[in-house]
Design a protein around this motif. Structure first.
Motif, PDB file in Angstrom:
ATOM      1  N   PHE A 149      -1.378   4.245   2.712  1.00  0.00           N
ATOM      2  CA  PHE A 149      -0.010   4.679   2.615  1.00  0.00           C
ATOM      3  C   PHE A 149       0.443   5.478   1.777  1.00  0.00           C
ATOM      4  O   PHE A 149       1.242   6.651   1.640  1.00  0.00           O
ATOM      5  N   GLY A 206      -2.998   0.945   7.452  1.00  0.00           N
ATOM      6  CA  GLY A 206      -1.509   0.731   7.891  1.00  0.00           C
ATOM      7  C   GLY A 206      -1.673   0.770   9.509  1.00  0.00           C
ATOM      8  O   GLY A 206      -2.475   1.407  10.166  1.00  0.00           O
ATOM      9  N   TYR A 219       1.122   5.271  11.335  1.00  0.00           N
ATOM     10  CA  TYR A 219       0.422   6.157  11.057  1.00  0.00           C
ATOM     11  C   TYR A 219       1.284   7.609  11.371  1.00  0.00           C
ATOM     12  O   TYR A 219       0.764   8.678  11.494  1.00  0.00           O
TER      13      TYR A 219
END
Ligand code: GLV
Length: 334
Positions: free
Chosen positions: A58, A86, A89
């Motif tokens: 991230f 993560g 997105y």
């Protein structure tokens, strides 16, 4: 035959053992660039040529910026897989990746418990006006004068969940333990075994009748500002809103106005439209309980997320496929 090349955007903080298995099967390249212009120049220099799989975090957005057409044009054509660490997105332009023949994976499931835990904490904290008490205590004024208004119990309150993916379903299960009456709205209705006993209602009903609204939908071009001035106007006056998804699913300036008018009585926020900046109207309002994007901020979950993303890298290198391709690209899964 030359070894496969993997590009590491960001760093591995926890899953070092899992990552070492990638070094066994591929050469790992890390860019030297510290900003987007430098990164594009580095791509154009040929330094990343031959890379087929990319792992990104991230925070790597602080170097590369958004993964969009401009960046994909600069990246070597050999890149076929982008493994994002993560669940959300929104930093990646998926249609642009599809057009560039790049498949993208995320880390669903791994984030669900930790994010839902913070989500529940924010629901209770916002219902109980805890931020006001915390501010007074830290200012040396005990509960303050006047003290915070009495809060509300979750028991019997209607919790409306907007977005019934992994996190939304986890919130539903946990909220039931607090005696909440759970309803949800999702683009499509879930099968009964996934519904966690929650009642499926229309978006409008969710806005009009919920005592607490929980935002658990992903951010993409279609969901930006799903909650804005017209939606606040429909809500039950005095509603409590919690957001652990992405700031931009809600119009932050309109939220500040809705709090000021009392239409929204309190909010619990983990995410913001322009992180790390926070709208001054939110910071100034004691009815806003805020944490700095800490939904997945636990040792166990960070470890799980890295391992999950590394599983995708390994599968991409060894078998040319992904364990969790993003839903928009499901049709491309081999
Ligand atoms: O915000 C956290 C994530 O997208 O995993």
């Amino acid at each position: 035959m030359s070894r496969p090349k993997v590009l590491l955007l960001g760093k591995i903080d926890h899953a070092h053992v899992a990552w070492s298995t990638i070094a066994d099967i591929a050469d790992v390249i890390q860019p030297k660039a510290t900003n987007r212009a430098e990164f594009i120049a580095e791509c154009q220099s040929g330094a990343l040529d031959g890379v087929s799989v990319t792992y990104r975090t991230f925070d790597s957005v602080n170097v590369t910026g958004k993964i969009d057409s401009e960046l994909l044009d600069a990246l070597p054509k050999s890149i076929k897989f982008l493994c994002h660490n993560g669940a959300g997105y929104d930093q990646i332009d998926i249609p642009a990746c599809t057009a560039h023949d790049v498949r993208v994976s995320n880390t669903p499931t791994a984030v669900d418990d930790a994010t839902a835990d913070v989500n529940i904490w924010l629901i209770i904290g916002a219902l109980r006006n805890l931020q006001i008490g915390i501010n007074a205590l830290r200012a040396g004024k005990w509960r303050g004068s006047p003290p915070p208004a009495l809060g509300h119990d979750p028991q019997g309150k209607i919790l409306g969940i907007l977005g019934m993916g992994g996190i939304g379903r986890n919130v539903a299960a946990k909220a039931k333990a607090f005696g909440m009456r759970v309803r949800y709205y999702n683009r499509s209705r879930l099968s009964p075994e996934l519904e966690e006993g929650a009642e499926y209602v229309s978006f409008e009903t969710l806005l009009k009748e919920s005592d607490v609204l929980s935002l658990n939908l992903p951010l993409n071009p279609n969901t930006r500002h799903t909650i804005a001035a017209p939606q606040f106007a429909l809500m039950k006056p005095g509603i409590v809103i919690v957001n652990t998804a992405r700031g931009a699913v809600m119009d932050e300036a309109a939220l500040v106005d809705a709090l000021a008018s009392g239409q929204v009585s309190s909010v619990g926020l983990d995410v913001y439209e322009n992180e790390p900046e926070i709208h001054p109207g939110l910071l100034a309002n004691p009815n806003v309980l805020l944490v700095p994007h800490m939904g997945t901020w636990t040792q166990e979950t960070q470890q799980k997320m890295e391992e999950w993303a590394i599983d995708n890298v390994r599968l991409a290198v060894k078998e040319g496929k992904l364990k969790s391709i993003v839903p928009e690209q499901k049709a491309l899964a081999a």
